[in-house]
Motif scaffolding. Structure first.
Motif: not given
Length: 236
Positions: A172-185, A150-159
């Protein structure tokens, strides 16, 4: 910073010692008789890296407390008020945040909550967060497989929405990058009526708030609530 008539009224109700969480570069003005401690999940040095669009000469609020919004190093019933403006949508687990703010408030203490309206942001293209989704996020630990997805899908949706990406591989690449960086989406998004359901649920769980007032800004940008902590009913 534009503050509505309701916002001015709500802030005027704040008194004593309180907390503003996530003030960043726009702390809300409180009356002279209110004393504010500032809290954030990260110091200003890291905040500037996350939000490079904020001009470099902008003065940021240096938090006195650096801690997650759902795990504040404060005693129970120690605060007269809590301010959360455009913050709760950034929390992976908003119910945990609301429970924590209820915990640190004294009986009758005020929570001034300002939330962006989904319809006025790129979140309009995303599904509104349901109460069931919030409950699952609260009940499942962060390392639970369903919660991780679910958390990964939030990052995908943001991307897709905020970053405008359409190629699934780029998403998928950008979602993984943002999640690793703990970007506050924006993990979550709501419309005003969603909070009536959330507050009803919290009351049923022994985390009751009384609604002192609500407002929707005329331009549709945000909605606001002034809530008061109530004692949980003791059931025989």
């Amino acid at each position: 910073m534009s503050i509505s008539a309701f916002g001015r009224w709500a802030l005027d109700q704040l008194t004593g010692d309180g907390l503003e969480i996530g003030a960043f570069h726009s702390p809300l003005p409180v009356p002279a008789h209110a004393r504010v401690t500032y809290a954030d999940a990260f110091p200003t040095s890291l905040a500037r890296r996350y939000f490079e669009e904020v001009p470099a000469d902008t003065i940021l609020v240096e938090p006195q407390i650096v801690a997650p919004a759902h795990a504040l190093p404060l005693k129970e019933a120690s605060q007269d008020f809590v301010i959360s403006s455009h913050l709760i949508e950034h929390l992976p687990d908003p119910l945990a945040g609301l429970r924590e703010w209820h915990r640190v408030l004294r009986d009758g203490g005020a929570l001034y909550l300002v939330v962006p309206d989904q319809r006025a942001t790129p979140d309009a293209k995303r599904p509104r967060t349901t109460l069931g989704h919030l409950i699952a996020d609260f009940e499942q630990p962060a390392d639970h497989p369903d919660r991780r997805e679910r958390d990964r899908e939030h990052f995908r949706s943001w991307a897709r929405t905020w970053n405008g990406l359409t190629d699934p591989r780029q998403v998928e690449f950008w979602a993984q990058f943002l999640q690793r960086a703990k970007y506050p989406i924006h993990f979550h998004c709501w419309q005003p009526e969603d909070y009536a359901e959330i507050l009803t649920y919290l009351g049923q769980q022994g985390v009751p708030f009384e609604v002192a007032g609500t407002s929707e800004r005329e331009d549709g940008y945000e909605f606001s609530m002034l809530l008061r902590k109530r004692q949980a009913e003791i059931r025989a």
